[in-house]
Every structure is written in structure tokens, then in C-alpha cells.
Design a protein around this motif. Sequence first.
Motif, short mmCIF file in Angstrom:
data_model
loop_
_atom_site.label_atom_id
_atom_site.label_comp_id
_atom_site.label_asym_id
_atom_site.label_seq_id
_atom_site.Cartn_x
_atom_site.Cartn_y
_atom_site.Cartn_z
N UNK A 1 55.39 -20.56 2.32
CA UNK A 1 55.16 -19.68 1.17
C UNK A 1 53.70 -19.77 0.75
N UNK A 2 53.23 -18.75 0.04
CA UNK A 2 51.87 -18.76 -0.48
C UNK A 2 51.76 -19.87 -1.53
N UNK A 3 50.74 -20.73 -1.44
CA UNK A 3 50.68 -21.88 -2.34
C UNK A 3 50.42 -21.55 -3.80
N UNK A 4 49.92 -20.37 -4.11
CA UNK A 4 49.68 -20.02 -5.50
C UNK A 4 48.54 -20.81 -6.10
N UNK A 5 48.65 -21.12 -7.38
CA UNK A 5 47.63 -21.91 -8.07
C UNK A 5 47.62 -23.32 -7.49
N UNK A 6 46.48 -23.72 -6.93
CA UNK A 6 46.43 -24.95 -6.13
C UNK A 6 45.41 -25.93 -6.67
N UNK A 7 45.78 -27.21 -6.67
CA UNK A 7 44.87 -28.31 -6.97
C UNK A 7 44.59 -29.07 -5.68
N UNK A 8 43.33 -29.15 -5.29
CA UNK A 8 42.93 -29.95 -4.13
C UNK A 8 42.37 -31.27 -4.64
N UNK A 9 43.06 -32.36 -4.35
CA UNK A 9 42.65 -33.68 -4.82
C UNK A 9 41.82 -34.35 -3.73
N UNK A 10 40.57 -34.67 -4.07
CA UNK A 10 39.68 -35.30 -3.11
C UNK A 10 38.40 -34.50 -2.95
N UNK A 11 37.34 -35.19 -2.53
CA UNK A 11 36.03 -34.56 -2.38
C UNK A 11 35.54 -34.62 -0.94
N UNK A 12 36.48 -34.82 0.01
CA UNK A 12 36.13 -34.87 1.43
C UNK A 12 35.88 -33.46 1.95
N UNK A 13 35.36 -33.39 3.19
CA UNK A 13 35.16 -32.06 3.77
C UNK A 13 36.49 -31.35 3.99
N UNK A 14 37.58 -32.10 4.23
CA UNK A 14 38.90 -31.47 4.39
C UNK A 14 39.30 -30.80 3.08
N UNK A 15 39.13 -31.51 1.97
CA UNK A 15 39.48 -30.94 0.67
C UNK A 15 38.64 -29.71 0.36
N UNK A 16 37.33 -29.80 0.57
CA UNK A 16 36.45 -28.69 0.23
C UNK A 16 36.67 -27.50 1.15
N UNK A 17 36.91 -27.75 2.44
CA UNK A 17 37.19 -26.65 3.36
C UNK A 17 38.47 -25.92 2.96
N UNK A 18 39.53 -26.67 2.68
CA UNK A 18 40.80 -26.05 2.29
C UNK A 18 40.64 -25.29 0.97
N UNK A 19 39.96 -25.92 0.01
CA UNK A 19 39.74 -25.24 -1.27
C UNK A 19 38.94 -23.96 -1.05
N UNK A 20 37.97 -24.01 -0.14
CA UNK A 20 37.13 -22.84 0.10
C UNK A 20 37.90 -21.65 0.62
N UNK A 21 38.75 -21.85 1.64
CA UNK A 21 39.45 -20.67 2.17
C UNK A 21 40.60 -20.25 1.26
N UNK A 22 41.21 -21.17 0.52
CA UNK A 22 42.24 -20.76 -0.43
C UNK A 22 41.64 -19.90 -1.54
#
Length: 720
Positions: A289-310
Amino acid sequence: MPPLTVNGDMKSTLQDYISKNKVMIFSKTTCPFCQKVKDLFKTLNVEYTALEIDKLDNMSAIQAGLFELTGQKTVPNVFINGNHIGGCDSVLKLHSDNRLMVTVSTPSTAYEYDLVVIGGGSGGLAAAKEAAQLGKKVALLDFVKPSPQGTAWGLGGTCVNVGCIPKKLMHRASVLGEEHEDSKKFGWDYGETKPNHKWDVMRDGIQDYIGSLNWGYRVQLREKDVTYINGYGEILTPHKIKSTNKRGKVQEITTETIVIATGERPRYPDIPGVKEYSITSDDLFSLPYCPGKTLCVGASYVSLECAGFLHGLGLDTTVMVRSILLRGFDQQMAEKIGIFMEKGGMKFVWNAVPQKIERLEEGTPGRYRVTALGREGQEIVEEYNTILYAIGRDPCTSGIGLENVGVKVNPKNGRVICDDREQTSVPNIYAIGDIVDGKLQLTPVAIQAGKLLARRLYAGSKLLCDYVNVATTVLYISFQCDYVNVATTVLCISFQCDYVNVATTVLYISFQCDYVNVATTVVYISFQCDYVNVATTVLYISFQCDYVNVATTVLYISFQCDYVNVATTVLCISFQCDYVNVATTVLYISFQCDYVNVATTVFYISFQCDYVNVATTVLYISFQCDYVNVATTVLYISFQCDYVNVATTVLYISFQCDYVNVATTVLCISFQCDYVNVATTVLYISFQCDYVNVATTVFYISFQCDCERSYNSVLYIVSV
């Protein structure tokens, strides 16, 4: 020395030595032929055990026992894998016939496989396929334990299934949405209907593609006669492994050698509700399902990359940061990335750590309350549909039987301790990839380590994987600007490469500017290469400027090359200027080379000028050569002048040569002038050569100028 301890009769004692040692040499310290055999095995990196019988009191009894076993009275008396080879001549004959390493690597008939690999990621697949290609009987075990949310995947490891591949595809989906908005400025009319992104269509397309990769890996294993076992591997003894499939069926197999390549999985903190109500990158790319309003916990490149495309997909996205962004990276650039993301609409919660997660509503997605604690002790409470954790990864080394056989791990992080040959504390067990302590955690490194390990084990290779300055690929971008009436601003990078033993490849861009009334600003980089044994390749760009009324500013780089044994290749550009109504300023470089045994090649250009209405000024250099051991060749040009109403000024140099025994080749140009009424200023350089085994190749350009009444400023580089 005391006599050799005899357990029972001498023959049984000697047979015990022979059976417990892969290569057993009965030797004498004074025998030159014994030393010759031992030196040969040392050069081949083959471990052996030598019993110096002339230092033992019962030497005569040992010689009698060996004669009874082999019929041979002389030393050295060599055994490989329990089989009697003979003396020095026999060993040298095997080596000259290219059969010695085959004999050494041939396992005892007691083992079902020559090699068993535990882990079907990039490194494990590479090792298994390479060993099978070298004629060995190989089995590969791969089993993915489902995540707390129940997510599992197929053959191929993290990068293919829940890492680089799906991340890039989702990033591409995000970029397409942004390009849709940009296209309206170029005449595309979509009416008043706002485009709507369908998560399920994107997810299904990505998962179908990944499924095709999974199947492709299985086909490759089958084609190379590698036995694929979809079971969880646990080491029972140094030569026995237990495999358990998803139905609980247990199978035991024996092997001469074991390679552990189990990779890593995301880390969870110890707080209430985290495993029940949060997801990780293991789950995101196949989320139903579409994640909707999302909180990305962490400041790693994985977190920032995921936050970026979301965020790019139009979702309300927040990043919660404990302290700093991208720990371990350049912090000046990390801060600029954070500023850029915030300017683009990304939300950040700084200096906070979640303390608990509570479910408020079930659903797909559901609704959850996150309670976090700030640095000053304040409580931060917010509701989200999805909580994505990306706070680090841990090696999958527990529960695979390392303690059963005494494989040593770092107690601080659980990673396997290996030597430079990827060998663990147990001689026949090796480890590669992210689980190795103190090594770079990169897919190309794991692939190369797996291939080289198989070649050392079964092809007599001595080449080690270079973990110092090796295969670190960094794409680092900071893009900050304050645009007024800017039509289009594009930062586009295409980076594709296949690295083998590459020391360091860095693409670094710092782009800061304040543009007013700029029509188009484009930074475009295309970097494609196939490197073999390249020490360092660096592409560095620093671009800072304050443009007023500039029509077009373009920075374009195309870098394609195939280097063999090149020590260092550096392309460095520093471009700083303040342009006002500049007509045309062009810096053009074409750099193509294949180097052979060149010590140092340096190309340096310093170009400073103040042009007003200049007609034409051209500096043109064509430099083509084939250098072998070149000592010193210097081309130096200093051109200074004050031209008034000059129609055309041309400096043209054609330099072609074939140098032998030249150590250093330097092309140095210093060009300073003040032109009046000149229309065009062009600096053009074409540099082509055929080099192999080059120690250092440096390409450096410093371009500073203050131009008036010009319209185009172009920095163009092509390096092939």
C-alpha cells in the motif's frame, strides 16, 4: 630433539600426519631439494606442513616407516591430500605440467563438494560462479529470514532485492513526477487535471523487474552447474553444514572449503512498538500500500534517499535526526544537502530520538503516534501513517554456527575477523562482503573479493582484493541557489561503471550561485568507465559564481575510459567567475588516452583575462603521442598582450611525438591578456595518447575571468 611421538606403530603415526595436513612434506634442514620444494609452495601461496626429520632422535625409524609406506628412501617425501606425490622431481614435473595446483585444490573423496557458499548475495554468487567456472563442484545456500513485517525475497541479496536496484527505480519514478511539472514550462499542456501517482502500479513494475533478476541468477547457477539450495545454512564442523528449508526439512552436506557471505540486515532499536508498527528498507520496496504520511528515522544515506523519493512522489515526509546528517561524510556538504532538502519542502525534526510507537488505527496504511525525546528533554509527539527505520545495519553472523568451529568475530560489532586473503581463524573457512570486519561494505567490493578468492583457491592466482582506497564510489552533490525569474535549472548526473580493483572513484560537485534573470543553468555529467587495477580516479568540480543577465551557463563533462594498471588519474576543475553580459567564453578539452609505462603526465592551464568587445582569440593545442618510459618533455607557452580592435589572434600548436625513456611529460600554458573589441575567446585543447601502467596522470584547469557584454559562458570537457 626428542623423538617423534608415536601413537601405536610408526606407520600409523605417519599416516595421521599425512591425513591431517593438506600438503605434508617430510624434509631435512640440510637438503637443498627439500628447500626448493618448500620455496615453490611458498611462491604459490600454498600452505604446507614440513617435518624436519633430521632434528628428531628417531629419524631412522621415520625413514623406515616412510619407506614402508611409499617405497621411497630419499627426501623430500611429499604428500598432497593424503596421496603420495614423491620427491622434488615429481613435484616440479606436476608444476611444469600445470597440474600441481589442480592436485592441491582437489578435495578428498570424503567430501560431497569442493566449495559451499553460504549466502546468495552479490559476493556469494560471484564466488560460487567463478569456482564452478574453474571446474569445481559447488553448492550455494541462500535463505532469507522474513522481516518482522513478514517480507522476504529471492536470490540476489540486498542490492538487487531491497537496496540499490529498487531504490534507483523509485527515485526514477520521483524524478518523472518533477519532470512533469517542468515540462509545462516547455509548452506541454495537461489541462487542469493534476497527475496522480499510483503506488501499486510502480511497486508491481519494480517487483516484476526484480523477479526477472532473481530468475536470471538461478539460470546462471544452473548453467554453471552450481547446486542451488534454498535453505538456511549452519556450520556444524569445519567440513559439514546443515541446511534447513522453509518447511523445516534438514539436510547435511560436506565440503572441502566454506565461504560465508551472509550480508547484513537493518537494525532495530529497543523501544516499545518498533518491530510491531515500523518498517525498514527490507519492506518499503514491496509495500502493498502507499505509505502515506511517513517518518524516516535516521540520518544515513538510506534514510535520506528513501525520504527523497517519497517526498518526490508527493507524500508528506519527515526525517528525524538524532545528531548530524551522513555521519562519516564531509559535514560541510552534508549540511548543504540538508538545507537543499528543507528548501525543497522536506520536513526535519532535529536532535530527537523516538521513545515509543503506538497504533491508533489499523489499516493500509494505519495511523500511529510517535513519541520522541528532544536533546533538551522536551517530548515531541506526532502522528504518521508509516514509520521507516534506517539507523544502521548489523551483520548476519549469529545463528550460522561460527561458534561451533571457532571462527573469531569482533565482539563489538559481530563481524568476522579475516586476514588479507579473506581467511578466517579456521583455515578452510573464508568470509567476504559486508560481514568482514574492517573492510569496505560495497557491492562491487564483495563481487571482486568473491572472484579473486575463487581464483586464489582454484587457479593459482596470487592477486588479493585491495581494500585500501578501493572501489569507493561517491556521488556527492550540493546544489544551492536563489533564483529570480529563472526558466529552468537542471542538475543531471549519469554515473555508470564496472570497477575491478579500483582504488577510489569520486564524483564531487559543489554548486553555489545567486542567479538573476538567468534563462537556463545546466550541470550535466556522464561518467562511464571500465577500470582494471586503477589506483585512484577523481572527478572534482567546484563551481561558484554570481551571474547577472546571463543567457546560458553550461557545465558538461563526459568521461569514458578503459584504464589498465593506472596509478592515479585526476580531473580537477576550479571555475570561479563574475560574468556580466558575456558574449562567448569557451573552455574545451578532449582527453583520450591508453597509457603504457608512463611515469608522470601533467596538463596544467591557467587562463585569466578581462575581455571587452574582443573579436576572436583562439588558443588551440593538439597533443598526440605514444610514450614509453619517457624522461622529460615540456611544452610551455606564455602569451600576454593588449589588443585593440584586433580581428583575429590565433595561437596554434600541434605536438606529435614518440618518446622513449622519458620520465615526465608536462604541458603548461599561461595565457593572460586584456582584449578590446574581440568577439570570441576560445581555449581548445585536444590531448590523445596511448599509455599503459601510468604512475600519475593529472589534469588541472583554473579558469578565472571578468567578462563584459557576453551572452554565453561554457565550460565543456570531454575525457575518454
